[in-house]
Design an enzyme around this catalytic site. Sequence first.
Site, PDB file in Angstrom:
ATOM      1  N   GLY A  26      -0.727 -34.486   3.505  1.00 22.06           N
ATOM      2  CA  GLY A  26      -2.149 -34.218   5.119  1.00 22.06           C
ATOM      3  C   GLY A  26      -0.929 -34.381   6.603  1.00 22.06           C
ATOM      4  O   GLY A  26      -1.226 -33.363   7.121  1.00 22.06           O
ATOM      5  N   TYR A  27       0.001 -35.380   6.017  1.00 23.25           N
ATOM      6  CA  TYR A  27       0.620 -34.953   7.368  1.00 23.25           C
ATOM      7  C   TYR A  27       1.767 -34.516   7.594  1.00 23.25           C
ATOM      8  O   TYR A  27       1.861 -33.977   8.962  1.00 23.25           O
ATOM      9  CB  TYR A  27       1.597 -36.891   7.667  1.00 23.25           C
ATOM     10  N   VAL A  28       2.448 -34.191   6.351  1.00 25.75           N
ATOM     11  CA  VAL A  28       3.092 -32.852   6.571  1.00 25.75           C
ATOM     12  C   VAL A  28       2.110 -31.454   7.088  1.00 25.75           C
ATOM     13  O   VAL A  28       2.799 -30.739   7.756  1.00 25.75           O
ATOM     14  CB  VAL A  28       4.170 -33.026   5.021  1.00 25.75           C
ATOM     15  N   THR A  63      -0.676 -31.107   8.464  1.00 30.57           N
ATOM     16  CA  THR A  63      -0.352 -30.838  10.142  1.00 30.57           C
ATOM     17  C   THR A  63       0.439 -30.189  10.934  1.00 30.57           C
ATOM     18  O   THR A  63       0.318 -29.445  11.973  1.00 30.57           O
ATOM     19  CB  THR A  63      -1.188 -32.483  10.624  1.00 30.57           C
ATOM     20  N   LYS A  64       2.308 -31.368  10.328  1.00 33.35           N
ATOM     21  CA  LYS A  64       3.447 -30.785  11.169  1.00 33.35           C
ATOM     22  C   LYS A  64       3.350 -29.464  11.091  1.00 33.35           C
ATOM     23  O   LYS A  64       4.550 -28.457  11.889  1.00 33.35           O
ATOM     24  CB  LYS A  64       4.239 -31.561  11.109  1.00 33.35           C
TER      25      LYS A  64
END
Length: 234
Positions: free
Chosen positions: A144-146, A148-149
């Site tokens: 999820g974080y990846v 977004t980035k």
Amino acid sequence: MELSGKLAIVTGVSKGIGLETVKVLLDAGVVVAGWGRTNPEIDHENYHFFGTDVADWENVQGSFQRTKEKLGKASILINNAGFGYQGLIHEMPVDQWKEMFDVNVHGLFYCTKMVVPDMIEMEEGHIVNIASIAGTNGVETMSGYVGTKHAVRGIGQSIFKELRQHGIKVSTIYPGSTNTNFFDSIEFANANENMMRPEDIAMTILQSLQTHPNYHVVDVEVRPLMPKGRPNKK
């Protein structure tokens, strides 16, 4: 850009990279509008805090109007607000997934959307997006974080081509492991002295802003030199 007297909006100012960026900008003579949920302890005549939830479109609009009425038009936007949850894709709670995208991606869009018309009118501006090396590859249990980035990277790559004709620069910074609170809830790493210092990331941001008007820093990847510390020599 000649920075003295210019107005910068910095998101996520309560700690870490955002807080250190505020400090270096103030030292450079910049007027800073700090947007965040918590006001850091900064006592400076050129620092002004506006309580802001970048994930809330109406809230961002309100903060922008208050900032503009009090301080004028912003020449600089630092899209720093962001965070991550860890979890396997099939175990990730939907609300956590959405929260990451609301802050890290939609928040960046909301803030950028608000400042760009004034920058176009002034024919000057610089938007700096804080991504991560997670925006250049995959990381197990951080999809999820990846995601977004990667979105931040794609947005930055696209809008710099849209805005350059107006004299507006867009720079994206990709930090590796940095000694901040980000790792408080991450199982596979703990913040430590072998990570980069947030004040060094802030200096990279400042140096990107200080470039000649026709010199455009598009992407900067930074990493700790020795992420595991200096090796022991026998």
